[in-house]
Write a protein that holds these residues in place. Structure first.
Motif, short mmCIF file in Angstrom:
data_model
loop_
_atom_site.label_atom_id
_atom_site.label_comp_id
_atom_site.label_asym_id
_atom_site.label_seq_id
_atom_site.Cartn_x
_atom_site.Cartn_y
_atom_site.Cartn_z
N VAL A 358 2.52 14.11 5.49
CA VAL A 358 1.31 13.46 5.38
C VAL A 358 0.64 12.60 6.66
N SER A 359 -0.32 13.37 7.58
CA SER A 359 -0.46 12.86 9.02
C SER A 359 -1.42 11.44 8.94
N TYR A 365 -1.99 7.23 5.12
CA TYR A 365 -1.00 7.09 5.56
C TYR A 365 0.33 6.59 5.71
N LYS A 366 1.39 6.38 5.17
CA LYS A 366 2.38 5.77 4.65
C LYS A 366 4.17 6.19 6.40
N GLN A 499 -5.43 2.43 -5.15
CA GLN A 499 -4.53 2.87 -5.82
C GLN A 499 -3.89 4.13 -5.56
N ALA A 500 -4.74 5.16 -5.89
CA ALA A 500 -5.26 6.61 -5.45
C ALA A 500 -4.84 6.80 -4.25
N ASN A 501 -4.73 6.10 -2.76
CA ASN A 501 -3.12 5.91 -2.45
C ASN A 501 -2.14 5.34 -2.22
N GLN A 502 -2.01 4.77 -3.21
CA GLN A 502 -0.81 3.75 -3.97
C GLN A 502 0.18 5.33 -4.69
N ALA A 507 3.45 9.98 -4.88
CA ALA A 507 4.40 11.68 -4.84
C ALA A 507 4.84 11.66 -3.73
N GLU A 508 3.90 11.67 -2.74
CA GLU A 508 4.56 12.28 -1.34
C GLU A 508 6.87 11.54 -0.83
#
Length: 552
Positions: A358-359, A365-366, A499-502, A507-508
Motif C-alpha cells: 500500500v502506498s 498506510y502501515k 477500524q477499517a484501517n486496522q 489483510a495486507e
C-alpha cells in the motif's frame, strides 16, 4: 485504474470527510509552474499504446486511462493535487445506511454527440460492464451492487472461458433502479462506506446510447461527456483530442487541442521535449535521472511529486508457471532484490523502497507490512531458496514493456537476484505495453513480469481489493486467499475509519506469507515540458492535470 496507476483516504471515510482531509505526505516542491498562461492553442504530449479500445469499463491501464480521463466525465471528480472527491455529473450522492444510495444528476450535462447524460446512461452502462459475457476488465468494480452475481458466468467445462455455453440468469442488477431522468438509486449487497469515493473511477463513467448500438466501433471513436473529445486515433502513432464546445461541467480546460504522440521508448520522448519538439512528457528516462541530469537539461521545465503509485513484480499463475508456486521461492526472490542500491544507482533516489503493498500517501498506510522479505539479505535469501528445494526452472525471467524506461531497473533487479541466489535471471523486453498486458491477460506470460498500480480512487482499499482479491480484475497472478477476501469485506463494511484501517492492514499482512507479488518501490512522478507551456501540475495520481495546462 490502473495497472501501470491519490492521497488522503480511508475506506470508511465519507466523501465529506475526504473533502476536508487535505494532502498526504507528498513532496510539495516543484509540483507546478506559476504563470497562468493563455486560453486556447494546442500542444503535444507523450502517449503510449492502449491495451484495448477506449471503453472505460474495459480499460485498467494508464496508456488508455489517461486519455479516458480527459474524454469521459464521471459522477465524481478528484481534485488534482489532493485527490479529494468533488461532485461532477452528480448533483448529490446521499445515503443514510451506507447500503442504499440516491444519486441525483445535474441537468443539461451533454455527451459529445449532443445527447443529455441521464440516469439511464449510468444504469445501462454499469449493467453492461457487470454482465459476464461482455468480458469487461473493470466489470469487477460493480461487484458491491446487489444482483451482480446473477450477471456472472459459471459452471462451464472451459476454465479459460466461464461463459462458454452459459447464459447468466439476469442482464440487469437488482440494485440499480431508475427513479426519473436525473435520479437513480444504488443498493449494495453489503455496506460499502466508501462507495461515493469510488464513483469517480473511470469504470463508472456513463456511456451514451450510441455505445450500445455498436460497442466495437465505439472503442475506436469513443463518445464521452468530458472536457475533451477524441477527434482521431491513428494506431501506433497518435491520438488527437479537442475541446468539447458544449462541455458544461466545472472542470474544463484552457487548451483547444491535445495530441498524444505515441513513442516506443522514453528517451525519444525526453529528447523531443529538450528540443521543444514535444510539449510534455510524463516519464523521464533513467539516464536523465542520474545526478539529476534532467534538471540541467530542462531548467525550470521539470517537476516532481510523490504519487499514489507502487511498482511491483508479479509471479505468473501457478497453472501457467509452477516453478514459482512455493511462497518460499517468491520470498527468497524478494529478499534477493537490493532495492536501495537500485533506487540510488538507477533512479537517483527518486523512488522510495517499498515495505508493503500500500502506498504511503494513503491514510491507513502501515510501514513494514512485508517484514524481512522486503529487506535485502543475500545470505537469508539463498538459505530460504535452499529450504524450498531450490529453483527448478532453467532460469528466472522478468518481463517488461520496452516502450518505457524499464530496461535499466529490470536488468539491475535480475543482476541482484542472480548474485544473491546463484540462479540465472534474465530481464526480457516485450515490444510495448499493450503487448505485455495482452500476454499477461491471456495467461501466456511465464515467470515474473513488471506490474505497478496507480490508484484508481483515493482509498487504501484500492491497493488491495482490485489486485489481490480472488477473481479481481487486476489479479494478474490469480492469487486467492479466503481469509484475505473476508477481511476485505469486513473492512469495507466498517463505519469507523480506524477500524477499517486496522482490518485492511490485517489483510495486507497476509500477503507477506503468500508473496503473490514483490513490492519494489513507491513512486515519485517526474515530468518535463517544453518552453512553450505553463501551468504544468502533477496530480496525486502521478498524472498531468490537463485542466491547468496552457500555452505561455
Amino acid at each position: 485504474m490502473r495497472g501501470t496507476t491519490r492521497t488522503v483516504a480511508v475506506a470508511a471515510m465519507s466523501a465529506v470527510a475526504l473533502l476536508a482531509a487535505g494532502c498526504g505526505s507528498g513532496d510539495s516542491d516543484d509540483t507546478e509552474t506559476t504563470a497562468a498562461g493563455q486560453t486556447g492553442g494546442e500542444i503535444t504530449v507523450r502517449g503510449c499504446n492502449p491495451e484495448n479500445p477506449l471503453v472505460p469499463s474495459n480499460t485498467t491501464e494508464t496508456c488508455g486511462g489517461t486519455v479516458i480521463d480527459a474524454v469521459f466525465a464521471k459522477l465524481v471528480h478528484y481534485e488534482p493535487e489532493t485527490a479529494a472527491p468533488k461532485n461532477d455529473i452528480a448533483e448529490s450522492i446521499e445515503t443514510t445506511d451506507n447500503q442504499t444510495f440516491t444519486v441525483k444528476l445535474k441537468k443539461g450535462y451533454k455527451f459529445h454527440d449532443g445527447t443529455e447524460v441521464k440516469a439511464k446512461n449510468f444504469v445501462d452502462t454499469w449493467n453492461y460492464a457487470a454482465f459476464g459475457p461482455n468480458a469487461q476488465a473493470s466489470g469487477y468494480f460493480m461487484e458491491p451492487i446487489e444482483g451482480f452475481a446473477d450477471l456472472q458466468c459459471a459452471g462451464t467445462a472451459n476454465p479459460d472461458d466461464p461463459c462458454e455455453g452459459f447464459t447468466p440468469p439476469a442482464k440487469e442488477m437488482s440494485g440499480l433502479k431508475i427513479v426519473d431522468d436525473h435520479t437513480f438509486t444504488i443498493t449494495t449487497t453489503e455496506k460499502v462506506s466508501n462507495l461515493p469515493v469510488r464513483l469517480g473511477y473511470s469504470a463508472f463513467a456513463p456511456l451514451p446510447d450510441a455505445f450500445f448500438a455498436d460497442p466495437v466501433a465505439f472503442g475506436d471513436k469513443p463518445i464521452g461527456s468530458g472536457p475533451f473529445k477524441l477527434d482521431s486515433w491513428t494506431k501506433e502513432q497518435n491520438m488527437v483530442l479537442s475541446k468539447f464546445a458544449d462541455y458544461s461541467g466545472e472542470f474544463g480546460a484552457k487548451l483547444d487541442k491535445i495530441t498524444y504522440k505515441i513513442y516506443q521508448d522514453a528517451d525519444s520522448a525526453y529528447n523531443d521535449v529538450i528540443a521543444n519538439n514535444l510539449d510534455v512528457t510524463d516519464e523521464i528516462p533513467a539516464s536523465a535521472l542520474i545526478d539529476d541530469k534532467y534538471k540541467s537539461d530542462l531548467p525550470d521545465r521539470n517537476a516532481q511529486k510523490e504519487e499514489g503509485v507502487i511498482q511491483t513484480v508479479t509471479f505468473a499463475p501457478v497453472k501457467v508457471d509452477p516453478n514459482y508456486a512455493d511462497p518460499k521461492i517468491r520470498q527468497a526472490i524478494s529478499m534477493a532484490i537490493d532495492r536501495e542500491t537500485i533506487i540510488k544507482q538507477i533512479f537517483n533516489g527518486t523512488r522510495v523502497p517499498a515495505t508493503g503493498w500500500v502506498s504511503p500517501v494513503v491514510d491507513g498506510y502501515k510501514a513494514d507490512q512485508c517484514g524481512e522479505y522486503c529487506v535485502y539479505d543475500a545470505a537469508k535469501a539463498k538459505a530460504l531458496l535452499d529450504e524450498a528445494g531450490g529453483f527448478k526452472g532453467d532460469k528466472i525471467t522478468l518481463a517488461y514493456n520496452a516502450d518505457a524506461a524499464h530496461k535499466e531497473w529490470t536488468e539491475a533487479t535480475c543482476n541482484s537476484i542472480k548474485q544473491a541466489l546463484g540462479v540465472e535471471c534474465v530481464a526480457t523486453g516485450v515490444v510495448d505495453f499493450a503487448t505485455l498486458r495482452s500476454e499477461i491477460g491471456d495467461r501466456k506470460m511465464k515467470g515474473m513480469f513488471r506490474t505497478g498500480w496507480q490508484m484508481d480512487y483515493p482509498s487504501i482499499e484500492n491497493f488491495l481489493t482490485p489486485i489481490y482479491k480472488t477473481g479481481a480484475s487486476s489479479n494478474d497472478g490469480d492469487y486467492s486467499n479466503p481469509t484475505f477476501d473476508k477481511l476485505l469485506v469486513d473492512a469495507a463494511a466498517a463505519t469507523d475509519p480506524a477500524q477499517a484501517n486496522q482490518t485492511y492492514q490485517e489483510a495486507e499482512a497476509l500477503l507477506a506469507a503468500d508473496m503473490p507479488a514483490v513490492p519494489l518501490w513507491y513512486g515519485k512522478a517526474t515530468v518535463g515540458w517544453s518552453d512553450r507551456v505553463t501551468g504544468v501540475k502533477i496530480t496525486a495520481f502521478g498524472t498531468i492535470d490537463y485542466s491547468s495546462l496552457a500555452l505561455k
